[in-house]
Scaffold this active site. Structure first.
Site, PDB file in Angstrom:
ATOM      1  N   LYS A  46      -6.861  20.236  20.738  1.00  0.00           N
ATOM      2  CA  LYS A  46      -6.619  21.149  21.856  1.00  0.00           C
ATOM      3  C   LYS A  46      -7.620  22.295  21.783  1.00  0.00           C
ATOM      4  O   LYS A  46      -8.104  22.627  20.699  1.00  0.00           O
ATOM      5  CB  LYS A  46      -5.200  21.720  21.761  1.00  0.00           C
ATOM      6  N   ARG A  66       5.234  11.048  23.021  1.00  0.00           N
ATOM      7  CA  ARG A  66       5.789   9.753  23.432  1.00  0.00           C
ATOM      8  C   ARG A  66       5.716   8.735  22.297  1.00  0.00           C
ATOM      9  O   ARG A  66       6.504   7.806  22.247  1.00  0.00           O
ATOM     10  CB  ARG A  66       5.058   9.276  24.705  1.00  0.00           C
TER      11      ARG A  66
HETATM   12  N1  BES Z   1       3.083  19.211  23.620  1.00  0.00           N
HETATM   13  C1  BES Z   1       2.182  18.854  24.641  1.00  0.00           C
HETATM   14  C2  BES Z   1       2.692  19.209  26.029  1.00  0.00           C
HETATM   15  C3  BES Z   1       2.817  20.677  26.342  1.00  0.00           C
HETATM   16  C4  BES Z   1       1.757  21.385  26.867  1.00  0.00           C
HETATM   17  C5  BES Z   1       4.030  21.329  26.183  1.00  0.00           C
HETATM   18  C6  BES Z   1       1.911  22.721  27.186  1.00  0.00           C
HETATM   19  C7  BES Z   1       4.180  22.651  26.503  1.00  0.00           C
HETATM   20  C8  BES Z   1       3.126  23.362  27.017  1.00  0.00           C
HETATM   21  C9  BES Z   1       1.932  17.349  24.597  1.00  0.00           C
HETATM   22  O1  BES Z   1       1.940  16.780  23.339  1.00  0.00           O
HETATM   23  C10 BES Z   1       0.570  17.128  25.158  1.00  0.00           C
HETATM   24  O2  BES Z   1      -0.371  17.570  24.571  1.00  0.00           O
HETATM   25  N2  BES Z   1       0.520  16.436  26.281  1.00  0.00           N
HETATM   26  C11 BES Z   1      -0.715  16.175  26.932  1.00  0.00           C
HETATM   27  C12 BES Z   1      -0.674  14.738  27.408  1.00  0.00           C
HETATM   28  C13 BES Z   1      -2.001  14.243  27.910  1.00  0.00           C
HETATM   29  C14 BES Z   1      -2.978  14.121  26.771  1.00  0.00           C
HETATM   30  C15 BES Z   1      -1.768  12.911  28.571  1.00  0.00           C
HETATM   31  C16 BES Z   1      -0.846  17.126  28.109  1.00  0.00           C
HETATM   32  O3  BES Z   1       0.140  17.414  28.771  1.00  0.00           O
HETATM   33  O4  BES Z   1      -1.948  17.605  28.338  1.00  0.00           O
HETATM   34 MN    MN Z   2       0.068  16.858  22.366  1.00  0.00          MN
END
Ligand code: BES
Ligand code: MN
Ligand code: ZN
Length: 490
Positions: free
Chosen positions: A275, A349
């Protein structure tokens, strides 16, 4: 916070602070009316002269009103009668709680619950008043001592009601404890709140109740069950992943349980699909789903609800490392289905699919997973509603109804098969990302492949479990929705 009932008339209650509610442009009612009469119309005069603001959520503190036993009176504005509803009531209670906190009041007598409002019955009003008062008096102190000028939170509150409303107070104690547990876990830093810490919290809860059992699976036990998707997510971290399973017996053993499954990523760096730096610290709350299922489970045990509940927490830390899983890896999940990893940041997931497959053995009456699963959910619904997805209309309706009752709302998104095509992979049964369109729905579709034949719902709490802005921190949500759902099942 100690909460009790006291049916002494408002004007006669001997308290440091009496809390009453008044509507705009309406006759005083209940305790406000009593206080006004006892003070010979002094309250009404202050309202008429605009010295007391009756606008929604506005607070006015009065001292030494003649004929009233209380030292101080906190008058909470409730605004216009026809706009007043459950959401507004909750926020009045929270504002009152915050005001008392900010003004160093450590004990109070609360009469807001005697407000007459259509649709809001007295049991509900009392319960929500107590829950919100406790909620707004939670203070995080685990890694930061209160400053000298920080006021002490409210220690005791009594509520204007007779003993027949004790059951409402019992429920309030459950909700309050659940919210507190969930918020504390969400706020704790990731170097403290790791998978082993979640295990120790669960063990503590299990130790408190004779009808709660706990079993915790480590790496070896999960490997024996072929939970390769969950294990892959944790393999880049020195903190061993855990599958935490708590069982609450509130009913005979033959009664199928409600199974709550929580995403417990104690830190989500994104893994090798790292990230961006700014705001990465927020990903300590990526165990918000786990925190809320633990909180609701504890609430249920505290209330000793006549229902069976199993709580499953998939705990892991998602880190980049020489041992970390990579984009391109193909994982064989516990179900036997294969998953091509295109993005190691879509890890929630992956831990959930194995936890959901594992949960089948309980023969659930309802299987509900709760997860901070997608950023797309924050974009769709913001901080106000959790996303609810289910192919079972009755289950979705029950969850939405529970959210409304607990003022911890959810809103449904579709799980139509039309979206499934986005998960097609050339090298596995599916890939772990569905691209930009409908990111929350395709995450739900991914999970649906591991819950076939189950009465299953998915709750994405990415936007609700954390509050951004000035008073940033964990909200504990959706503990309220889940706890109410369990109450409604009982
Ligand atoms: N934990 C994150 C989702 C999230 C983002 C929760 C911001 C709360 C605030 C999750 O693991 C994630 O990173 N999801 C990605 C999925 C994508 C790579 C398909 C996302 O939402 O960007
Ligand atoms: Mn994630
Ligand atoms: Zn995540």
């Amino acid at each position: 916070m100690k909460i009790t009932l006291d049916s002494t008339p408002a004007n006669a209650v001997d308290t440091a602070c009496l809390v009453i509610g008044v509507f705009s442009k309406a006759a005083l009612q209940g305790s406000a009316d009593l206080v006004n009469q006892a003070s010979n119309g002094a309250l009404q005069k202050l309202i008429d002269s605009s010295d007391v603001d009756t606008s929604w959520k506005c607070a006015t503190l009065l001292h030494g009103l003649p004929g009233v036993a209380a030292e101080r009176i906190l008058v909470m504005g409730c605004g216009e009668t026809d706009k007043f509803d459950a959401v507004r009531y909750d926020l009045v209670c929270k504002s009152a709680g915050k005001f008392l906190r900010d003004h160093a009041v450590t004990s109070a007598h609360f009469c807001l619950n005697d407000i007459q409002a259509s649709d809001l019955n007295e049991h509900w009003r009392l319960r929500q008043a107590a829950v919100n008062l406790d909620w707004s008096n939670y203070l995080y102190t685990a890694t930061k001592a209160p400053k000298d000028d920080d006021h002490e939170p409210l220690k005791a509150a009594s509520f204007s009601a007779g003993d027949e409303l004790q059951p409402a107070l019992e429920q309030a104690r459950g909700f309050a404890a659940g919210y507190r547990r969930s918020r504390e876990l969400g706020n704790l830093p990731p170097n403290i709140c790791n998978p082993a810490y979640l295990e120790s919290e669960a063990r503590e809860i299990a130790g408190l109740y004779a009808n709660v059992d706990i079993e915790v699976l480590g790496q070896e036990e999960m490997a024996a069950l072929k939970m390769s998707a969950l294990l892959a997510v944790g393999q880049g971290s020195v903190n061993e992943p855990k599958l935490i399973v708590m069982k609450y017996r509130g009913k005979d053993d033959t009664s199928p349980p409600v199974v709550l499954v929580g995403k417990g990523i104690t830190f989500d760096s994104g893994g090798l699909s790292l990230k961006p730096g700014p705001n990465m610290e927020q990903m300590k709350f990526d165990m918000g789903g786990a925190a809320s299922v633990i909180g609701a489970f504890e609430a249920c045990a505290l209330m000793q609800l006549p229902v069976n509940v199993v709580c499953v927490v998939a705990a892991a830390e998602n880190m980049p490392d020489g041992k970390a899983y990579r984009p391109g890896d193909v994982l064989t999940s516990m179900s036997g289905k294969t998953i091509e990893v295109l993005n190691t940041d879509a890890e929630g997931r992956l831990v959930l699919c194995d936890a959901l497959t594992y949960s089948e053995q309980f023969n659930p009456a309802a299987l509900i997973d709760v997860a901070t699963l997608t950023g797309a959910c924050v974009i769709a619904l913001g901080n106000h509603a959790s996303a609810i997805m289910s192919k079972h209309d009755d289950l979705a309706d029950e969850l939405i109804e529970a959210g409304q009752q607990a003022v911890d709302r959810g809103w449904r998104l579709p799980l139509w098969d039309d979206y499934q095509a986005q998960l097609k992979s050339l090298f596995a049964d599916m890939k772990n990302v569905g691209g930009m369109p409908a990111g929350s729905v395709t995450a739900g579709c991914f999970l649906s492949r591991f819950t076939e034949g189950q009465r299953w719902a998915h709750i994405d709490c990415a936007g609700t479990t954390w509050k951004w802005g000035g008073d940033e921190g964990s909200t504990g949500r959706p503990v309220g929705l889940l706890t109410q759902f369990l109450i409604n099942q009982a």
